[in-house]
Write an enzyme that holds these catalytic residues in place. Structure first.
Site, short mmCIF file in Angstrom:
data_model
loop_
_atom_site.label_atom_id
_atom_site.label_comp_id
_atom_site.label_asym_id
_atom_site.label_seq_id
_atom_site.Cartn_x
_atom_site.Cartn_y
_atom_site.Cartn_z
N HIS A 65 0.83 -1.21 0.00
CA HIS A 65 0.00 0.00 0.00
C HIS A 65 0.85 1.25 0.00
CE1 HIS A 65 0.88 -0.65 4.23
NE2 HIS A 65 0.58 0.60 4.45
N LYS A 70 9.49 -2.99 3.56
CA LYS A 70 10.70 -2.95 4.40
C LYS A 70 10.68 -4.08 5.41
CE LYS A 70 14.22 -0.38 5.86
NZ LYS A 70 15.03 -1.61 5.99
N LYS A 94 3.74 -2.60 12.18
CA LYS A 94 4.73 -1.83 12.93
C LYS A 94 5.01 -0.48 12.27
CE LYS A 94 7.84 -4.62 14.47
NZ LYS A 94 9.01 -5.50 14.55
N LYS A 106 9.68 -9.28 4.81
CA LYS A 106 10.65 -9.98 5.65
C LYS A 106 11.30 -11.07 4.84
CE LYS A 106 12.11 -9.89 9.95
NZ LYS A 106 12.20 -8.72 10.83
N SER A 363 16.04 2.90 10.58
CA SER A 363 16.28 2.47 9.20
C SER A 363 15.67 3.48 8.23
CB SER A 363 15.64 1.11 8.94
OG SER A 363 16.52 0.08 9.31
#
Ligand code: NAD
Length: 470
Positions: A65, A70, A94, A106, A363
């Site tokens: 979206h 990440k 998160k 992931k 990050s």
């Protein structure tokens, strides 16, 4: 995890469903948000000294979206696709919780990194990067990995370097991965970021007196008894900051081989050095050694911080947990079933989806630094220092005497990169805590912080979908 508990992925989905049910979403939207968009399994051969070896890896893109997606890459012998999917979903939620504009992803490679030399690991990691790139699963605008269990800065530089070789004209190539060393495009404060975020999240909890009271606690962090499981990247930094900066007393540290206990408090740095040297806690004289480390989870304490792995608090031990507050530094340390038992006991849980978001937050800062090609503070530090000097001059002429030198230094210090990163991280953790609390306080269908955190994430993602389909 003990049999009988929901799996990690089912736990994540069950928590999601509870939160989605508490929101008034258009039909089918919750299902769309929850569904993992794509999972790629890769098998690739690498020529090593003993001959060819085939490795299996995965990259799950839970959502798109917002791009890039990440999430870390884990190297572990027990890695599997379900775990990767669960972790990718957690990343989506998160990022939304802490207002970081990424979707969740992931990756994992089924490997025991300890069994390979550095050269072999480099070879394997570069091959994995090629596989990811070949399938459109690597790039600053599409998918940006980071370190996780079993991976670190060095591997991130190999991935960035490999990507740069494959895309020599890509000016933003280094932004294809975060968690790099500072001299290779990394940002100050990334290594400690998750532990630092855990500290900021717990500090923010203690600023909300109603939450502190609900957890049957009082006061602030000073003197609080803390048990921490896992003295790795996250656990070590969280424990060290809470001990050294907040005056908390770390009474037990649990590692793979057992736990160390000292009611008066353990010296985290000393124990960490022992673990680095010997690879275990046993033999360290800082506390009493308990062979069955899991038993130490059940010792009395104010705060329990699981910072090792998923599923360590399950149906089998939840009833015996004595902590008043569980601060989930690891991903998924409390199973869905254990969560219910703990909530019934009145244990306050600060959920993983919020509390360990410090890593992805910093990050994000690293990614921004890579895209802007300039170190944070470079443009304005001297300017801010000059402004400070002018203010000091004005104050001194007003009071007709010089200010003391320490106050002057404080006022004149322009921010450097680490100061800005910490300030941005603290602000992020405080703001997200308040948003979750607001969601909890304002929705009568929500009874705990995990559901509130998920609901906060889902609400924001749903708003994005809503505006896409206007
Ligand atoms: P790490 O590998 O650096 O450290 C994990 C530590 O836990 C190691 O010291 C290991 O020996 C110990 N450990 C493993 N299993 C254990 C067990 N059963 N009992 C006791 N100790 C055990 O990993 P990390 O990066 O610190 O990650 C820890 C957790 O935090 C994971 O769940 C990870 O997904 C999560 N996390 C990490 C980051 C990050 O930035 N590193 C960010 C978000 C979430």
């Amino acid at each position: 995890m003990q049999s009988g508990d929901l799996s990690f992925l089912d736990s994540v989905n069950a928590s999601f469903d509870l939160a989605a049910d508490a929101l008034n979403l258009p039909n089918g939207l919750a299902h769309q948000i929850r569904t993992c968009n794509a999972v790629c399994e890769m098998k690739f051969g690498v020529e090593l000294q003993g001959g060819y070896e085939i490795f299996t890896g995965w990259r799950a893109t839970h959502s798109e979206h917002i791009l890039p997606a990440k999430g870390g890459i884990r190297y572990a012998p027990f890695a599997d696709q379900q775990e990767v999917e669960a972790l990718a979903a957690l990343m989506t939620y998160k990022c939304s919780i802490v207002n970081v504009p990424f979707a969740g992803s992931k990756g994992a490679l089924c490997i025991d990194p300890k069994k390979y030399s550095l050269e072999e690991l480099e070879h394997i990691t570069r091959r994995f990067a090629q596989e990811l790139d070949k399938r459109g699963l690597l790039g600053p605008g599409v998918n940006v990995p980071a370190p996780d269990m079993g991976t670190g800065q060095r591997m991130m530089s190999w991935i960035a370097d490999e990507y740069q070789k494959l895309h020599p004209n890509e000016i933003n190539a280094r932004a294809c991965v975060t968690g790099k060393p500072v001299h290779f495009g990394g940002v100050q404060g990334r290594i400690e970021a998750t532990g630092r975020g855990v500290q900021y999240g717990i500090q923010e909890f203690f600023r909300h007196k109603d939450d502190v009271k609900n957890a049957n606690l009082s006061g602030n962090l000073e003197g609080k008894h803390i048990i921490i499981q896992g003295l790795g990247n996250v656990g070590y930094h969280a424990a060290k900051f809470l001990e050294e900066e907040d005056g908390a007393i770390i009474t037990a540290i649990i590692e793979r081989d057992g736990a160390l206990f000292n009611e008066k408090g353990l010296n985290v740095e000393l124990i960490y050095q022992h673990k680095m040297e010997h690879g275990k806690l046993e033999g360290c004289t800082a506390g009493t050694f308990i062979k069955d480390g899991n038993k130490a989870l059940e010792l009395p304490c104010d705060i329990l911080i699981p910072a090792a792995m998923e599923g360590v608090i399950s149906k089998s031990n939840a009833d015996r947990i004595q902590a008043k507050l569980i601060a989930e530094a690891a991903n998924g340390p409390v199973t869905f079933d254990a969560d219910k038992i703990l909530l019934k006991k009145g244990v306050f849980i600060i959920p993983d989806s919020y509390l360990n978001a410090g890593g992805v937050t910093v990050s994000y800062f690293e990614w921004l630094k890579n895209l802007s090609h300039v170190r944070f503070g470079r443009m304005d530090r001297r300017f801010i220092e000059a402004q400070g000097a002018k203010i000091i001059k004005l104050i001194e002429s007003g009071i007709d005497k010089p200010l003391d030198e320490v106050a002057k230094m404080e006022l004149m210090k322009g921010p450097d990169e680490i100061t800005l990163v910490r300030s941005g991280l603290e602000d992020t953790m405080c703001e997200a805590y308040q948003e979750i609390k607001e969601m909890h306080d304002s929705n009568p269908k929500i009874h705990d912080r995990r559901t509130a955190a998920y609901a906060s994430a889902i609400r924001k993602i749903a708003d994005i979908y809503d505006s896409m389909y206007l």
